[in-house]
Design an enzyme around this catalytic site. Sequence first.
Site, PDB file in Angstrom:
ATOM      1  N   TYR A 109      11.316  -1.278  -5.221  1.00 42.72           N
ATOM      2  CA  TYR A 109      11.257  -0.359  -6.356  1.00 42.72           C
ATOM      3  C   TYR A 109      11.941  -0.977  -7.574  1.00 42.72           C
ATOM      4  O   TYR A 109      12.739  -1.904  -7.455  1.00 42.72           O
ATOM      5  CB  TYR A 109      11.941   0.962  -5.978  1.00 42.72           C
ATOM      6  CG  TYR A 109      11.531   2.138  -6.821  1.00 42.72           C
ATOM      7  CD1 TYR A 109      10.195   2.496  -6.932  1.00 42.72           C
ATOM      8  CD2 TYR A 109      12.470   2.901  -7.499  1.00 42.72           C
ATOM      9  CE1 TYR A 109       9.815   3.586  -7.708  1.00 42.72           C
ATOM     10  CE2 TYR A 109      12.095   3.993  -8.271  1.00 42.72           C
ATOM     11  CZ  TYR A 109      10.761   4.326  -8.372  1.00 42.72           C
ATOM     12  OH  TYR A 109      10.396   5.401  -9.137  1.00 42.72           O
TER      13      TYR A 109
ATOM     14  N   ASN B 248      -4.479  14.888  -5.051  1.00 45.75           N
ATOM     15  CA  ASN B 248      -3.850  15.550  -3.917  1.00 45.75           C
ATOM     16  C   ASN B 248      -2.398  15.118  -3.728  1.00 45.75           C
ATOM     17  O   ASN B 248      -1.738  15.581  -2.813  1.00 45.75           O
ATOM     18  CB  ASN B 248      -4.658  15.269  -2.644  1.00 45.75           C
ATOM     19  CG  ASN B 248      -4.179  16.096  -1.471  1.00 45.75           C
ATOM     20  OD1 ASN B 248      -3.801  17.248  -1.656  1.00 45.75           O
ATOM     21  ND2 ASN B 248      -4.163  15.507  -0.287  1.00 45.75           N
ATOM     22  N   SER B 249      -1.936  14.219  -4.591  1.00 43.34           N
ATOM     23  CA  SER B 249      -0.522  13.829  -4.517  1.00 43.34           C
ATOM     24  C   SER B 249       0.338  15.010  -4.955  1.00 43.34           C
ATOM     25  O   SER B 249      -0.162  15.996  -5.496  1.00 43.34           O
ATOM     26  CB  SER B 249      -0.268  12.636  -5.437  1.00 43.34           C
ATOM     27  OG  SER B 249      -0.392  13.060  -6.786  1.00 43.34           O
TER      28      SER B 249
ATOM     29  N   VAL C  53       2.440  15.074  -7.433  1.00 42.48           N
ATOM     30  CA  VAL C  53       2.301  15.217  -8.885  1.00 42.48           C
ATOM     31  C   VAL C  53       0.954  15.857  -9.201  1.00 42.48           C
ATOM     32  O   VAL C  53       0.866  16.776 -10.025  1.00 42.48           O
ATOM     33  CB  VAL C  53       2.435  13.850  -9.603  1.00 42.48           C
ATOM     34  CG1 VAL C  53       2.086  13.998 -11.075  1.00 42.48           C
ATOM     35  CG2 VAL C  53       3.843  13.298  -9.446  1.00 42.48           C
TER      36      VAL C  53
ATOM     37  N   ARG D  66      -9.908  10.800  -3.132  1.00 40.48           N
ATOM     38  CA  ARG D  66     -10.639   9.878  -2.255  1.00 40.48           C
ATOM     39  C   ARG D  66     -11.471  10.683  -1.261  1.00 40.48           C
ATOM     40  O   ARG D  66     -11.025  11.738  -0.800  1.00 40.48           O
ATOM     41  CB  ARG D  66      -9.646   8.988  -1.498  1.00 40.48           C
ATOM     42  CG  ARG D  66      -8.971   7.956  -2.373  1.00 40.48           C
ATOM     43  CD  ARG D  66      -7.898   7.206  -1.611  1.00 40.48           C
ATOM     44  NE  ARG D  66      -6.818   8.101  -1.194  1.00 40.48           N
ATOM     45  CZ  ARG D  66      -5.771   7.731  -0.460  1.00 40.48           C
ATOM     46  NH1 ARG D  66      -5.670   6.490  -0.047  1.00 40.48           N
ATOM     47  NH2 ARG D  66      -4.831   8.597  -0.129  1.00 40.48           N
ATOM     48  N   ASP D  67     -12.647  10.167  -0.934  1.00 39.12           N
ATOM     49  CA  ASP D  67     -13.466  10.819   0.088  1.00 39.12           C
ATOM     50  C   ASP D  67     -12.708  10.746   1.425  1.00 39.12           C
ATOM     51  O   ASP D  67     -11.920   9.831   1.643  1.00 39.12           O
ATOM     52  CB  ASP D  67     -14.825  10.100   0.209  1.00 39.12           C
ATOM     53  CG  ASP D  67     -15.859  11.016   0.845  1.00 39.12           C
ATOM     54  OD1 ASP D  67     -15.534  12.191   1.162  1.00 39.12           O
ATOM     55  OD2 ASP D  67     -17.002  10.562   1.026  1.00 39.12           O
TER      56      ASP D  67
ATOM     57  N   TYR E  70       1.277   6.651 -14.141  1.00 38.91           N
ATOM     58  CA  TYR E  70       2.602   6.960 -13.580  1.00 38.91           C
ATOM     59  C   TYR E  70       2.746   6.464 -12.150  1.00 38.91           C
ATOM     60  O   TYR E  70       3.779   6.676 -11.510  1.00 38.91           O
ATOM     61  CB  TYR E  70       2.895   8.465 -13.665  1.00 38.91           C
ATOM     62  CG  TYR E  70       2.009   9.320 -12.784  1.00 38.91           C
ATOM     63  CD1 TYR E  70       0.773   9.752 -13.229  1.00 38.91           C
ATOM     64  CD2 TYR E  70       2.412   9.682 -11.511  1.00 38.91           C
ATOM     65  CE1 TYR E  70      -0.038  10.523 -12.420  1.00 38.91           C
ATOM     66  CE2 TYR E  70       1.608  10.464 -10.693  1.00 38.91           C
ATOM     67  CZ  TYR E  70       0.385  10.876 -11.151  1.00 38.91           C
ATOM     68  OH  TYR E  70      -0.427  11.626 -10.338  1.00 38.91           O
TER      69      TYR E  70
ATOM     70  N   TRP F  52       7.675   7.080 -16.447  1.00 40.46           N
ATOM     71  CA  TRP F  52       8.569   6.981 -15.288  1.00 40.46           C
ATOM     72  C   TRP F  52       9.646   8.033 -15.467  1.00 40.46           C
ATOM     73  O   TRP F  52      10.478   7.934 -16.367  1.00 40.46           O
ATOM     74  CB  TRP F  52       9.172   5.578 -15.219  1.00 40.46           C
ATOM     75  CG  TRP F  52       9.962   5.310 -13.976  1.00 40.46           C
ATOM     76  CD1 TRP F  52       9.825   5.906 -12.760  1.00 40.46           C
ATOM     77  CD2 TRP F  52      11.010   4.338 -13.825  1.00 40.46           C
ATOM     78  NE1 TRP F  52      10.719   5.376 -11.865  1.00 40.46           N
ATOM     79  CE2 TRP F  52      11.459   4.409 -12.487  1.00 40.46           C
ATOM     80  CE3 TRP F  52      11.619   3.420 -14.681  1.00 40.46           C
ATOM     81  CZ2 TRP F  52      12.473   3.598 -11.992  1.00 40.46           C
ATOM     82  CZ3 TRP F  52      12.636   2.614 -14.188  1.00 40.46           C
ATOM     83  CH2 TRP F  52      13.046   2.694 -12.854  1.00 40.46           C
TER      84      TRP F  52
END
Lengths: 349, 349
Positions: A68, A167-168, A170, A190-191, A259, A285
């Site tokens: 990170y 779907n995150s 955020v 995503r599928d 982001y 950020w």
Amino acid sequence: MWPVLRLLRRGLSTAAPRGLVYEKHGEPAQVLRLKNLAIASPANYEVRVKMLAAPINPSDLNMVQGTYALLPHLPSVGGNEGVGVVAEVGHHVSSVRPGDWVIPVDAALGTWRTEGVFSEEALVRVPSDISIVGAATLSVNPCTAYRLLSDYETLRPGDSVIQNASNSSVGQAVIQLAASLGITTINVVRDRPNLQSLVERLQDLGADHVITEEQLRKPEMKDLFKNCPRPRLALNCVGGKSTTEMLRHLDYGGTMVTYGGMAKQPVTIPVSALIFKNVKLCGFWVTQWKKDRYQNREEITKMIRDLCDLIRRGKLLPPPCTEWPLEDFSQALRDAQTPFLSRKQILIM
Amino acid sequence: MWPVLRLLRRGLSTAAPRGLVYEKHGEPAQVLRLKNLAIASPANYEVRVKMLAAPINPSDLNMVQGTYALLPHLPSVGGNEGVGVVAEVGHHVSSVRPGDWVIPVDAALGTWRTEGVFSEEALVRVPSDISIVGAATLSVNPCTAYRLLSDYETLRPGDSVIQNASNSSVGQAVIQLAASLGITTINVVRDRPNLQSLVERLQDLGADHVITEEQLRKPEMKDLFKNCPRPRLALNCVGGKSTTEMLRHLDYGGTMVTYGGMAKQPVTIPVSALIFKNVKLCGFWVTQWKKDRYQNREEITKMIRDLCDLIRRGKLLPPPCTEWPLEDFSQALRDAQTPFLSRKQILIM
């Protein structure tokens, strides 16, 4: 009601303080150990906090892995967000008192622990009439969503926003905050095998359009814009092809804010989009945003107040969570790294 | 003195008006024909202009080819910039009078002609005490350089700017404008057989550092920044690898403005540069910038005044030019499309 009571009982117990400590960077399941922590009494400007709950976010794992952009001095306790209850305050502490709920202002506090002593200014009070999970998951993802929708384009009811990784955590917060403002969201996912249930879940949160990465690339996308204005804002957490495709649908003069980079691929933009479509690109950020406001935190407190209001009114739900006792952290870490699980793993102290 | 007198004599001659006309898009040398033009007397708000000189810019050629973002109705006269002298004005014209020099405000005026009747508002007066070539090449490239240095970052003496395509007309104007403001320039050029003479020529214009694309990629670049601050602004006219490499040297929070795409490759940015280095990307198109100020043109007239002042004081030289009589346009077009020629081809009417 029962789980909250259980949590409170556990959180306020007098067992020896413990925390998930790592002495070197590496795979979280390998390097994190549950250890007893030596906790001193708070000094003048310090606060002793009993942690109630702390989630496992992807950036927490990257921090343990050492990949990170912000790394703590080692040894360190893992975890960047969570909620705790103030147990004891130093003589000069004025912003909180015992019994208050607090969340970290800043990253790298080390929240995966039962108890800690922190400087007063590292904490911000939150109301205790919202859910523990709501408070514990407030300071990273909903704050990011709030800033993304506030700071880049002036959005009015009826305007639209496009995002990927919808779907995150955020992404889900963006859907709900936008819905509360009357802003239409176009949500790329995503599928996956259970796509329909995901679509329905996001629609229940207030998503107007949910489309797959494949649909995003198809000429039929133009039909979507017959009844929906082109987005002034695109929110990118993926990179690579997903980002370039999303950019194509941005309105003239619009902004794309990056982001995250889940695909581990760079952002690629046609020169013509910059020159002739006048699109702007930048990054966000939340850690830096908060650091820049550490001394003068009016914007932070207003944001926390707004978000807690939405949580209280049921307009901002925490992501679906699986709760784990701290001692079961190994399974929690494993599930936190399993793709498509669509649930946040949260440690209960 | 003699060439100017010759130009003026030719420009003010009474021969039948002629222009380089194209009826369909295609290769400029194939589709452009020198034709007689029917020129009416100016109506109330119109101005008859005898053109003096008009350069051949890459975007002029793209417009003839039909590949540009702005295309005129056909048939059309080629050329987007140049300088002319007012020969006759309509009854209600107030901003110019016979004898004044004028340049186009906007693109697509069709400047490759001996004479034309234009609306008053399509023109802006320039002083006639600067060189014809200076005035003829003012409205696209020096204006672009001026805006690039003015509108994106607040630059102070001692700050630095990095650019690629530094030998382009915009690049040379950036070097000179930055030098006049005390701003350090880091100028990236493509390697070439006569590199040293190019380096010296750009240094004569005021370039502080001239480096090749290869040097830009080397670790030794960090030595350059021992005595020079990291650039707050990067100006990109290339795309592809050149752009990504240039971006690496941008200061935290800096801006990269793209105004061209010579390499015909997209701009690729690592996600981390956006999120953790907080760099911003945008584009600039002088045509759109002027169009947006067509009605309220204070910023345009201030810019023209500033640039003419610099030209008069010898601080802004026009690019090295080869002058061609209008009837030799075929050779002029050929040389305008020859790489590494480092000279602008300019038609003299």
